[in-house]
Design a protein around this motif. Structure first.
Motif, short mmCIF file in Angstrom:
data_model
loop_
_atom_site.label_atom_id
_atom_site.label_comp_id
_atom_site.label_asym_id
_atom_site.label_seq_id
_atom_site.Cartn_x
_atom_site.Cartn_y
_atom_site.Cartn_z
N GLY A 179 0.78 -1.22 0.00
CA GLY A 179 0.00 0.00 0.00
C GLY A 179 0.81 1.28 0.00
N ALA A 180 2.06 1.24 0.52
CA ALA A 180 2.87 2.45 0.58
C ALA A 180 3.48 2.81 -0.76
N ASP A 181 3.51 1.86 -1.68
CA ASP A 181 4.14 2.09 -2.98
C ASP A 181 3.19 2.84 -3.91
N GLY A 182 3.50 4.07 -4.22
CA GLY A 182 2.67 4.86 -5.15
C GLY A 182 1.46 5.50 -4.52
N ARG A 183 1.32 5.39 -3.19
CA ARG A 183 0.11 5.92 -2.55
C ARG A 183 -0.01 7.44 -2.68
N THR A 184 1.11 8.15 -2.58
CA THR A 184 1.08 9.60 -2.72
C THR A 184 0.53 10.01 -4.08
N ALA A 185 0.95 9.31 -5.13
CA ALA A 185 0.47 9.61 -6.48
C ALA A 185 -1.02 9.30 -6.60
N LEU A 186 -1.46 8.21 -5.97
CA LEU A 186 -2.88 7.85 -5.99
C LEU A 186 -3.73 8.95 -5.37
N VAL A 187 -3.35 9.41 -4.18
CA VAL A 187 -4.12 10.45 -3.50
C VAL A 187 -4.11 11.74 -4.31
N ALA A 188 -2.96 12.08 -4.87
CA ALA A 188 -2.85 13.32 -5.66
C ALA A 188 -3.76 13.26 -6.89
N TYR A 189 -3.82 12.11 -7.54
CA TYR A 189 -4.68 11.98 -8.72
C TYR A 189 -6.15 12.15 -8.33
N LEU A 190 -6.54 11.52 -7.23
CA LEU A 190 -7.93 11.64 -6.78
C LEU A 190 -8.23 13.08 -6.38
N ARG A 191 -7.32 13.69 -5.63
CA ARG A 191 -7.52 15.05 -5.13
C ARG A 191 -7.58 16.07 -6.26
N ASN A 192 -6.78 15.90 -7.29
CA ASN A 192 -6.70 16.91 -8.34
C ASN A 192 -7.55 16.58 -9.56
N ILE A 420 8.90 -4.97 -1.05
CA ILE A 420 7.54 -4.75 -0.57
C ILE A 420 7.52 -3.57 0.41
N HIS A 421 6.49 -2.72 0.28
CA HIS A 421 6.32 -1.57 1.17
C HIS A 421 4.91 -1.64 1.75
N SER A 422 4.79 -2.38 2.84
CA SER A 422 3.48 -2.70 3.39
C SER A 422 3.53 -2.78 4.91
N GLY A 423 2.63 -2.06 5.56
CA GLY A 423 2.54 -2.14 7.01
C GLY A 423 2.10 -3.51 7.48
N ARG A 424 1.24 -4.16 6.71
CA ARG A 424 0.81 -5.50 7.11
C ARG A 424 1.95 -6.50 7.00
N ALA A 425 2.79 -6.34 5.98
CA ALA A 425 3.97 -7.19 5.88
C ALA A 425 4.88 -6.96 7.08
N LYS A 426 5.06 -5.70 7.44
CA LYS A 426 5.90 -5.37 8.60
C LYS A 426 5.33 -6.00 9.86
N GLU A 427 4.00 -5.97 10.01
CA GLU A 427 3.38 -6.52 11.20
C GLU A 427 3.61 -8.03 11.29
N THR A 428 3.59 -8.73 10.15
CA THR A 428 3.85 -10.17 10.20
C THR A 428 5.28 -10.45 10.64
#
Length: 462
Positions: A179-192, A420-428
């Motif tokens: 989820g952390a990979d590309g998330r900033t771009a995703l939010v920016a696309y939705l916002r703009n 991988i850039h994932s909080g859930r992966a980190k939690e495991t």
């Protein structure tokens, strides 16, 4: 002259009503702080609670976590004012505000590092999980249709298709890299880009509904990626917005899909009763019946998982059987259903079945289903999901007492987490290290080596 503090009688009264001591209140507070990622607040003690009762004002983040802690204790929502604290402006998700304005506000918060950090570290709110009354759902699409456009430009079906294509891209990216990979771009696309479309005039009502549906799906994806990075309060806000946009699009299947995600989040965080409420809502009001078989299977298996988390064994097993039947009826063509369910197949059904069986105490069955999931998933396209599933399988094997098997499985999980850039992966990985802790200094070389690898990897998976 020294300032005289006024004893916070409202806070003291709420704690008495729950029946907790100050020590117990502090212990519950630390649980919520840990869940919220507020590491600096996990050392709160009885002394802090005492000081707050005596009139000391906690910092805004601590106040938010205290409010949520006490809300859970009372099993009803509390405002900061009801516990005698100043409102720092941390509003809960709102079902009644203008959706476009809410989208812009959430997007602005995400792009402002200070405001985003404050929201990300606020407590996941059980009190915010209540859903609107029937009349709200009945009139949502009509209200949106009557909303005036704010520009003279128009939106076409091609614009809607473009938004859906971008959602598909980011969704595939999340499954592969986290989820952390590309998330900033995703939010920016939705916002703009998407917000601008929502302010324009749709050339027809079908196009308007299609646009709101596409926007709702992307808002859901912003929530899902926040969930994967363990930013649960941010995820709540995006999920709520996604459901509202789905309702305004008159797209019950999408609303069911997002409510299913909210139920998944609640179950993961240990809120079984709330998970059941959300999962039940996901199958009501045509949300289940209007979906295709693949999406029905996804909604249904999370319903089963929620029922299991709430201790409803018989109902959970029945829901599992329905989910299996639904997936069996699904068209093998990926284009037969919305792209948001592209990931859901035999491997995903097996993984969610395993979580359900784990909650029911059937570790043997859970291990079999996690193994089935690992063996049937396309690992390249679903690398994040595959690595996390291996982590879960290792955990179940360890609980069964099969340490050697668990160490082997966990080693494969760490191999799969490269890139991988994932909080859930980190939690495991964190849970893996906790399970290995009894063996670190007892001469088990394999456990010690794996723990060393896990510790090194923790700095890179999220």
């Amino acid at each position: 002259m020294a300032r005289t503090r006024t004893r916070n009688e409202l806070l003291a009264a709420v704690i008495r009503e729950i029946g907790w001591s100050q020590e117990q209140t502090a212990a519950h507070f630390r649980v919520v702080a840990t869940e919220s990622g507020a590491i600096e607040l996990t050392s709160v003690t009885r002394s802090n609670i005492s000081q707050w009762i005596l009139g000391s004002q906690p910092q805004p983040k601590a106040a938010s976590i205290l409010r949520e802690t006490l809300s859970r204790g009372l099993r009803r929502g509390l405002t900061l004012a009801e516990i005698g604290l100043e409102d720092a402006g941390q509003a809960e998700p709102d079902w009644s505000s203008d959706t476009t304005s809410t989208l812009l506000e959430l997007g602005d918060i995400e792009m402002d590092i200070g405001r985003r950090t404050a929201l990300a570290t606020s407590a996941y709110s059980v009190a915010a999980l209540g859903l609107p009354i029937s009349a709200w759902w009945d009139t949502a699409a009509e209200r949106a249709e009557q909303r005036r456009s704010r520009t003279n430009s128009t939106v076409t079906a091609a614009d809607v298709d473009s938004v859906r294509e971008m959602s598909a891209f980011f969704s595939q990216r999340e499954q592969k890299r986290g989820g952390a990979d590309g998330r900033t771009a995703l939010v920016a696309y939705l916002r703009n880009e998407v917000a601008a479309h929502l302010n324009r005039h749709a050339i027809s009502e079908p196009v308007r509904r299609g646009l709101y549906s596409a926007a709702g799906e992307m808002a859901y994806l912003c929530g899902w990626t926040a969930f994967d990075t363990r930013e649960h309060h941010i995820a709540q806000h995006w999920f709520t917005l996604g459901v509202r946009l789905a309702a305004e699009a008159d797209d019950p299947a999408l609303a069911g899909h997002i409510l299913r995600a909210m139920a998944h989040q609640a179950a993961d965080l240990g809120h079984g009763h709330q998970a059941v409420n959300l999962a039940t809502a996901s199958i009501e009001r045509k949300r289940y019946t209007s979906a295709g078989p693949r999406e029905r299977a996804l909604i249904g298996v999370v319903h089963a998982r929620a029922l299991a988390a709430d201790g409803q064994r018989r109902e959970a097993l029945a829901a599992l059987r329905r989910a299996e039947d639904d997936l069996s009826a699904a068209d093998p063509d990926p284009g037969a259903e919305p792209s948001r369910v592209f990931f859901f197949g035999e491997a995903s059904l097996a993984s969610q079945t395993a979580h359900t069986l784990t909650a029911l105490g059937d570790l043997k069955g859970a291990a079999e289903q996690f193994t089935r999931s690992v063996n049937t998933r396309r690992t390249k396209a679903f690398a994040r999901t595959h690595s996390v599933t291996l982590g879960y399988l290792g955990s179940v094997q360890a609980r069964q007492g099969h340490l050697d098997a668990a160490i082997g499985t966990w080693g494969s999980a760490l191999d799969a987490m490269a890139g991988i850039h994932s909080g859930r992966a980190k939690e495991t990985v964190i849970q893996m290290r906790r399970s290995l802790s009894p063996y670190r200094n007892r001469g088990n070389r394999a456990a010690t080596d794996l723990d060393t690898r896990a510790r090194t990897l923790l700095s890179s998976v999220a």
